[in-house]
Design an enzyme around this catalytic site. Structure first.
Site, PDB file in Angstrom:
ATOM      1  N   SER A 133      14.814  33.891 -14.900  1.00  0.00           N
ATOM      2  CA  SER A 133      15.661  34.002 -15.769  1.00  0.00           C
ATOM      3  C   SER A 133      15.422  33.917 -17.112  1.00  0.00           C
ATOM      4  O   SER A 133      14.831  32.425 -17.218  1.00  0.00           O
ATOM      5  CB  SER A 133      16.921  33.125 -15.353  1.00  0.00           C
ATOM      6  OG  SER A 133      18.091  33.190 -16.097  1.00  0.00           O
ATOM      7  N   LYS A 159      15.618  38.683 -15.117  1.00  0.00           N
ATOM      8  CA  LYS A 159      16.888  38.708 -15.543  1.00  0.00           C
ATOM      9  C   LYS A 159      17.061  38.205 -17.179  1.00  0.00           C
ATOM     10  O   LYS A 159      16.509  37.149 -17.358  1.00  0.00           O
ATOM     11  CB  LYS A 159      17.630  37.638 -14.996  1.00  0.00           C
ATOM     12  CG  LYS A 159      18.924  37.017 -14.928  1.00  0.00           C
ATOM     13  CD  LYS A 159      19.507  36.344 -14.013  1.00  0.00           C
ATOM     14  CE  LYS A 159      20.177  34.995 -14.611  1.00  0.00           C
ATOM     15  NZ  LYS A 159      20.925  34.228 -13.382  1.00  0.00           N
ATOM     16  N   LYS A 161      19.322  36.972 -19.987  1.00  0.00           N
ATOM     17  CA  LYS A 161      20.785  36.393 -20.325  1.00  0.00           C
ATOM     18  C   LYS A 161      21.217  37.277 -21.589  1.00  0.00           C
ATOM     19  O   LYS A 161      20.287  37.601 -22.507  1.00  0.00           O
ATOM     20  CB  LYS A 161      20.682  34.820 -20.937  1.00  0.00           C
ATOM     21  CG  LYS A 161      20.199  34.046 -19.733  1.00  0.00           C
ATOM     22  CD  LYS A 161      21.398  33.757 -18.905  1.00  0.00           C
ATOM     23  CE  LYS A 161      21.082  32.557 -17.831  1.00  0.00           C
ATOM     24  NZ  LYS A 161      22.183  32.621 -16.972  1.00  0.00           N
ATOM     25  N   ASP A 187      22.454  38.719 -17.215  1.00  0.00           N
ATOM     26  CA  ASP A 187      23.772  37.522 -17.032  1.00  0.00           C
ATOM     27  C   ASP A 187      24.281  37.278 -18.083  1.00  0.00           C
ATOM     28  O   ASP A 187      23.607  36.524 -19.196  1.00  0.00           O
ATOM     29  CB  ASP A 187      22.931  36.342 -16.420  1.00  0.00           C
ATOM     30  CG  ASP A 187      23.662  35.292 -15.807  1.00  0.00           C
ATOM     31  OD1 ASP A 187      24.935  35.461 -15.916  1.00  0.00           O
ATOM     32  OD2 ASP A 187      23.287  34.372 -15.364  1.00  0.00           O
ATOM     33  N   GLU A 212      25.517  40.180 -14.079  1.00  0.00           N
ATOM     34  CA  GLU A 212      26.027  39.053 -13.571  1.00  0.00           C
ATOM     35  C   GLU A 212      27.241  38.647 -14.427  1.00  0.00           C
ATOM     36  O   GLU A 212      27.001  38.185 -15.806  1.00  0.00           O
ATOM     37  CB  GLU A 212      24.900  38.302 -13.360  1.00  0.00           C
ATOM     38  CG  GLU A 212      25.209  36.703 -12.664  1.00  0.00           C
ATOM     39  CD  GLU A 212      23.969  35.813 -12.439  1.00  0.00           C
ATOM     40  OE1 GLU A 212      22.852  36.407 -12.706  1.00  0.00           O
ATOM     41  OE2 GLU A 212      24.125  34.805 -12.401  1.00  0.00           O
ATOM     42  N   ASP A 237      28.888  35.069 -10.271  1.00  0.00           N
ATOM     43  CA  ASP A 237      28.253  33.736 -10.127  1.00  0.00           C
ATOM     44  C   ASP A 237      29.350  32.678 -10.385  1.00  0.00           C
ATOM     45  O   ASP A 237      29.940  32.377  -9.058  1.00  0.00           O
ATOM     46  CB  ASP A 237      27.173  33.714 -11.157  1.00  0.00           C
ATOM     47  CG  ASP A 237      26.524  32.325 -11.514  1.00  0.00           C
ATOM     48  OD1 ASP A 237      26.956  31.453 -10.424  1.00  0.00           O
ATOM     49  OD2 ASP A 237      25.746  31.936 -12.239  1.00  0.00           O
ATOM     50  N   LYS A 261      24.850  30.229  -5.218  1.00  0.00           N
ATOM     51  CA  LYS A 261      24.198  29.001  -5.926  1.00  0.00           C
ATOM     52  C   LYS A 261      24.888  27.823  -4.965  1.00  0.00           C
ATOM     53  O   LYS A 261      26.130  27.522  -4.955  1.00  0.00           O
ATOM     54  CB  LYS A 261      24.693  28.752  -7.132  1.00  0.00           C
ATOM     55  CG  LYS A 261      23.777  29.423  -8.111  1.00  0.00           C
ATOM     56  CD  LYS A 261      24.179  29.027  -9.600  1.00  0.00           C
ATOM     57  CE  LYS A 261      23.829  29.786 -10.578  1.00  0.00           C
ATOM     58  NZ  LYS A 261      24.155  29.752 -11.854  1.00  0.00           N
ATOM     59  N   GLY A 289      19.769  29.940  -9.563  1.00  0.00           N
ATOM     60  CA  GLY A 289      19.330  28.568  -9.830  1.00  0.00           C
ATOM     61  C   GLY A 289      20.123  27.819 -10.594  1.00  0.00           C
ATOM     62  O   GLY A 289      20.894  28.554 -11.591  1.00  0.00           O
TER      63      GLY A 289
HETATM   64  O1  OSB Z   1      23.957  31.563 -14.653  1.00  0.00           O
HETATM   65  O2  OSB Z   1      22.539  31.678 -13.471  1.00  0.00           O
HETATM   66  C1  OSB Z   1      22.949  31.028 -14.294  1.00  0.00           C
HETATM   67  C2  OSB Z   1      20.786  28.135 -15.417  1.00  0.00           C
HETATM   68  C3  OSB Z   1      21.712  27.056 -15.371  1.00  0.00           C
HETATM   69  C4  OSB Z   1      23.071  27.525 -15.367  1.00  0.00           C
HETATM   70  C5  OSB Z   1      23.335  28.638 -14.850  1.00  0.00           C
HETATM   71  C6  OSB Z   1      22.687  29.877 -14.877  1.00  0.00           C
HETATM   72  C7  OSB Z   1      21.344  29.320 -15.125  1.00  0.00           C
HETATM   73  C8  OSB Z   1      20.112  30.233 -14.902  1.00  0.00           C
HETATM   74  C9  OSB Z   1      18.804  29.914 -14.511  1.00  0.00           C
HETATM   75  O3  OSB Z   1      20.153  31.501 -15.024  1.00  0.00           O
HETATM   76  C10 OSB Z   1      18.583  29.929 -13.125  1.00  0.00           C
HETATM   77  C11 OSB Z   1      17.166  29.261 -12.747  1.00  0.00           C
HETATM   78  O4  OSB Z   1      16.062  29.590 -13.051  1.00  0.00           O
HETATM   79  O5  OSB Z   1      17.265  28.113 -12.114  1.00  0.00           O
HETATM   80 MG    MG Z   2      24.521  33.290 -13.739  1.00  0.00          MG
END
Ligand code: OSB
Ligand code: MG
Length: 367
Positions: A133, A159, A161, A187, A212, A237, A261, A289
């Site tokens: 991510s 991925k 953001k 995402d 996402e 999510d 998650k 994650g």
């Molecule tokens: O939205 O998936 C998410 C991290 C913290 C809170 C929300 C998210 C995330 C990530 C990172 O996208 C995922 C990871 O590598 O742990």
């Molecule tokens: Mg997410």
């Protein structure tokens, strides 16, 4: 299993680089660890709540408070992981806190039985393909450098953001530079509303695996409407906090993919239920994650090995997050992480590292 006591331990883990999402910028992870002690075993649970209630309503101080004040007192004298969920059912919400307690009990139980998380959950393979991510950056060149670095390390899926003002251009730049073959998804962490559908539809040109959580947490109906206006598959999510939510989202047509998650939905047992439900409905799932340490990562990698996890997860190697992990580091090999095979989580905190990052501990005896 009789629990003799529970340790709540707070640790401060600096991130190797700031992680920016549409809801905030993280520079360090403030993690609550739950250690359950029984006469012949102990187990760990990592609480994924963040310092502030921006991703969801939970936050670390609140999680510690609800665990000591309500969750631990509600546990029966003799309990196993299934019993934890039943005992905590009357207490509303606080799923991340509940997940940490249940995971610690499950770990203690599995360590005592000599069984791994993977075997217990039903893992179908011994390694899982890994995605990464990538946070919002200050500039496109900086983003391209970051993506290149991750691809060089072997990550099989990227991925990005996104947020309003950082969506089509970064996606276009990454596609132009790295090609159409690479697995790419985005995402939004709930940063858009349904009126942004035309902007989100511009992403249709880039062959994304999924988008996402484009809309707000409680916008299930709006997600179903958005799904009719964009071709990119919608993945949820934040909106999915239980198997019931997953069932509702599927029957509404709000998503065709779910990010599982375990913390967000109350634990690994509920994660398996959602996996089973999605599998029965032909809905793909992948393991999300929350910037976990090696303890949380171990359990996530085991979960990601279940047969319905058909897309690479946000199960990245330790060094994507931390210079020094609290367990032996998880390292990518050929774009994959190995599923731990030892009893329980199959990993242990390294005592010296754990001491170094600990900011407080609290021992709660259970009589
Ligand atoms: O939205 O998936 C998410 C991290 C913290 C809170 C929300 C998210 C995330 C990530 C990172 O996208 C995922 C990871 O590598 O742990
Ligand atoms: Mg997410």
């Amino acid at each position: 299993m009789k629990i003799t006591g529970v340790e709540l331990r707070r640790i401060a883990m600096p991130l190797v680089a700031p992680f920016r999402t549409s809801f905030g910028t993280e520079t360090a992870r403030d993690v609550l660890l739950v250690r359950v002690v029984t006469p012949d075993s102990e187990g760990w649970g990592e609480c994924v709540a963040m310092s502030e209630p921006l991703y969801s309503s939970e936050y670390v101080d609140g999680a510690a408070e609800v665990i000591r004040r309500f969750l631990l007192p509600a546990l029966p004298r003799e309990v196993d992981a299934y019993g934890v969920g039943r005992a905590l059912e009357p207490i509303k919400g606080h799923r991340m806190a509940k997940a940490a307690v249940e995971t610690a009990v499950l770990d203690a139980q599995l360590r005592a039985a000599g069984e791994s998380f993977g075997r217990f959950l039903g893992a179908a393979r011994d390694r899982v393909p890994c995605g990464v991510s990538v946070g919002i950056m200050d500039s496109i060149p900086q983003l391209l450098d970051a993506v290149e670095g991750y691809l060089d390390e072997g990550y099989v899926r990227i991925k990005l953001k996104i947020e309003p003002g950082w969506d089509v251009e970064p996606v276009r730049a990454v596609r132009e530079r790295f090609g159409d073959q690479m697995l790419l998804q985005v995402d939004a962490n709930a940063a858009y509303t349904l009126v942004d559908a035309p902007q989100l539809a511009k992403l249709d040109d880039f062959g994304l695996l999924l988008i996402e959580q484009p809309l707000a947490n409680d916008d299930l109906v709006q997600h179903a409407q958005l799904a009719k206006l964009v071709r990119t598959p919608i993945c949820l999510d934040e909106s999915i906090e239980s198997a019931e939510h997953a069932a509702a989202a599927i029957s509404l047509g709000a998503c065709s993919i779910i990010n599982i998650k375990p913390g967000r939905i109350g634990g690994y047992l509920e994660a398996r239920r959602i996996h089973d439900l999605c599998r029965a409905h032909g809905v793909a799932v992948w393991c999300g994650g929350m910037l976990e340490t090696g303890l949380g990562r171990a359990a996530n990698v085991a979960l990601a090995a279940l047969p319905g996890f058909t897309l690479p997860g946000d199960t990245s190697g330790s060094r994507r997050y931390y210079e020094t992990d609290i367990t032996e580091p998880f390292e990518l090999s050929d774009g994959h992480l190995a599923v731990p095979t030892g009893p329980g989580l199959g990993v242990e905190p390294l005592p010296s590292v754990l001491e170094e990052v600990t900011t407080s501990t609290e021992w709660i005896p259970i009589d």
